[in-house]
Write an enzyme that holds these catalytic residues in place. Structure first.
Site, PDB file in Angstrom:
ATOM      1  N   GLY A  70       0.823  -1.208   0.000  1.00 29.80           N
ATOM      2  CA  GLY A  70       0.000   0.000   0.000  1.00 29.80           C
ATOM      3  C   GLY A  70       0.858   1.260   0.000  1.00 29.80           C
ATOM      4  O   GLY A  70       0.524   2.252  -0.657  1.00 29.80           O
ATOM      5  N   THR A  71       1.951   1.220   0.731  1.00 30.75           N
ATOM      6  CA  THR A  71       2.843   2.385   0.804  1.00 30.75           C
ATOM      7  C   THR A  71       3.371   2.737  -0.582  1.00 30.75           C
ATOM      8  O   THR A  71       3.386   3.905  -0.980  1.00 30.75           O
ATOM      9  CB  THR A  71       4.018   2.096   1.771  1.00 30.75           C
ATOM     10  OG1 THR A  71       3.479   1.771   3.056  1.00 30.75           O
ATOM     11  CG2 THR A  71       4.958   3.284   1.888  1.00 30.75           C
ATOM     12  N   CYS A 317       3.183   1.013  11.761  1.00 29.38           N
ATOM     13  CA  CYS A 317       4.278   1.621  11.011  1.00 29.38           C
ATOM     14  C   CYS A 317       4.790   2.881  11.715  1.00 29.38           C
ATOM     15  O   CYS A 317       5.843   3.390  11.384  1.00 29.38           O
ATOM     16  CB  CYS A 317       3.818   1.996   9.614  1.00 29.38           C
ATOM     17  SG  CYS A 317       2.895   0.698   8.819  1.00 29.38           S
TER      18      CYS A 317
HETATM   19  N1  PLP Z   1      -2.494   3.154   4.370  1.00 31.48           N
HETATM   20  C1  PLP Z   1      -3.201   2.746   5.439  1.00 31.48           C
HETATM   21  C2  PLP Z   1      -4.488   3.424   5.758  1.00 31.48           C
HETATM   22  C3  PLP Z   1      -2.738   1.688   6.231  1.00 31.48           C
HETATM   23  O1  PLP Z   1      -3.449   1.287   7.288  1.00 31.48           O
HETATM   24  C4  PLP Z   1      -1.516   1.065   5.886  1.00 31.48           C
HETATM   25  C5  PLP Z   1      -0.953  -0.004   6.736  1.00 31.48           C
HETATM   26  O2  PLP Z   1      -1.155  -0.027   7.941  1.00 31.48           O
HETATM   27  C6  PLP Z   1      -0.825   1.527   4.753  1.00 31.48           C
HETATM   28  C7  PLP Z   1      -1.349   2.567   4.016  1.00 31.48           C
HETATM   29  C8  PLP Z   1       0.450   0.903   4.313  1.00 31.48           C
HETATM   30  O3  PLP Z   1       0.206  -0.340   3.694  1.00 31.48           O
HETATM   31  P1  PLP Z   1       1.404  -1.397   3.530  1.00 31.48           P
HETATM   32  O4  PLP Z   1       1.638  -1.989   4.881  1.00 31.48           O
HETATM   33  O5  PLP Z   1       0.898  -2.402   2.541  1.00 31.48           O
HETATM   34  O6  PLP Z   1       2.566  -0.659   3.014  1.00 31.48           O
END
Ligand code: PLP
Length: 375
Positions: A70-71, A317
């Site tokens: 997601g990041t 994170c």
């Molecule tokens: N955006 C939101 C709202 C999230 O909750 C998260 C992860 O906790 C992310 C982005 C990041 O996703 P990823 O862990 O796949 O990088």
């Protein structure tokens, strides 16, 4: 052990894992290879792309790009389109968006941060006040990962486009995809997804993009994903995600209703002398955020862990961040005492009613224990 930190990550689906196993043991080829064994995997990736996309969007209007998380999807969207004028986001965003916006500011972009309402949703009026003829990009999260508020991103996208039709509208859909009944309106340009929040594996993500939007590549190399995201595809992770999402979407509505009841049951069982509710009923049923005011959420997290109950204190994170208090909780207007006692309890379709009851009992027990020791 009771696992109530599903907003951080979910247990991968074993069925999906087993089904996808052949892409490790037998069909391990490089999908870019020219021989038929490799080339055939392009068809498998195409199937996955289509299955994952069609769950939330019209395939005639949108397309799906695989990313590593997601990041990455958020970063790709932001750095591709927030290149001039001003860019707007909200005070509720995950660091995948907020830290990217801080970087935009370093690069000289005029960044504007819309405030939150008390429930954690964005104040739409204030966000719209920021939109002008120079707004190149707006990013609004679908579901807040700390307080669970749901933003009506389809409606917000329409309002933003009505003010400036050239603005690119991005949604961080990481906590929404596969959990909230939803389909993308045509006004949304980009929508970020992550596999590990719905039974997929860490390290697999997606960026949904309006077809007519030209997306410059973020990672350049072998030209995979039609040149928009190079790198040999994680075929196993992608197929496991496809199968996990298939399971998740089948029961999405039933899970939504059941978890709404469980969330309310848990809140009903919590000792109100100890806990203040932060997340509201209008938010996602997957998250109940509360504060043990006067106590430290982090201490409660460790006490719970000792008793076999896993909870969160916000975004995993950001657990190393220097800042003691959740910026999101403060942005909702809560004071530092409330922010200090903040804990996040987050569910998955695997959560049982027994776990809700036992979880509430343990939270009351450790809360009382800590309050006694603090006296
Ligand atoms: N955006 C939101 C709202 C999230 O909750 C998260 C992860 O906790 C992310 C982005 C990041 O996703 P990823 O862990 O796949 O990088």
């Amino acid at each position: 052990m009771i696992y109530f930190d599903n907003a951080a990550t979910t247990k991968p689906s074993k069925t999906a894992f087993d089904r996808a196993g052949e892409y490790v043991t037998e069909k391990f080829y490089n999908p870019s290879a020219l021989y038929v064994e490799g080339y055939a995997l392009q068809g498998e990736l195409k199937k996955a792309r289509s299955a994952l996309l069609s769950k939330v969007a019209d395939e005639a209007a949108f397309e799906w790009i695989f990313t590593s998380c997601g990041t990455e999807s958020d970063n790709q969207a932001i750095f591709a389109f927030a290149r001039r004028g001003n860019a707007i986001t909200t005070a509720g965003e995950h660091s995948a968006v907020s830290a990217a916006f801080a970087e935009l500011k370093n690069r000289g972009i005029d960044t504007r941060i819309a405030p939150l309402n008390a429930d954690g949703s964005v104040n739409v009026e204030k966000l719209l006040d920021f939109v002008d003829e120079k707004t190149s990009f707006v990013s609004v999260m679908h579901v807040n990962n700390e307080i669970g508020a749901i933003n009506d991103v389809n409606a917000i996208a329409k309002l933003v486009k009505a003010k400036n039709p050239r603005t690119i509208f991005h949604v961080d859909g990481v906590q929404g995809y596969g959990k909230i009944p939803f389909r993308l309106a045509k006004e949304i340009d980009l929508y970020s997804v992550s596999a590990h929040k719905i039974g997929g594996l860490k390290g697999v993500g997606g960026l949904i993009k309006r077809k007519s939007l030209v997306l410059p590549p973020y990672i350049i190399g072998g030209g995979q994903e039609s040149g928009r995201r190079s790198g040999t595809e994680n075929v196993f992770g992608i197929k496991q995600f496809e199968y996990a999402a298939e399971e998740k979407f089948k029961t999405l509505k039933a899970d939504y209703e059941r978890l709404t009841k469980y969330r309310e049951k848990l809140w009903g069982l919590l000792d109100k002398e100890l806990y203040t509710r932060l997340s509201q009923e209008s938010g996602t049923p997957y998250i109940l955020s509360v504060s043990a005011r006067g106590l430290r959420g982090e201490v409660l997290l460790h006490m719970a862990d000792d008793k076999g109950l896993i909870i969160g204190t916000g975004s995993a994170c950001s657990s190393n961040a220097k800042n003691r208090y959740s910026k999101v909780i403060l942005a909702c207007g809560f004071d530092e005492k409330i922010a200090d006692g903040f804990i996040r309890i987050s569910f998955s379709p695997a959560t049982t009613e027994n776990e809700i009851e036992e979880g509430a009992r343990l939270l009351n027990e450790i809360g009382k224990d800590l309050a006694r020791r603090m006296k």
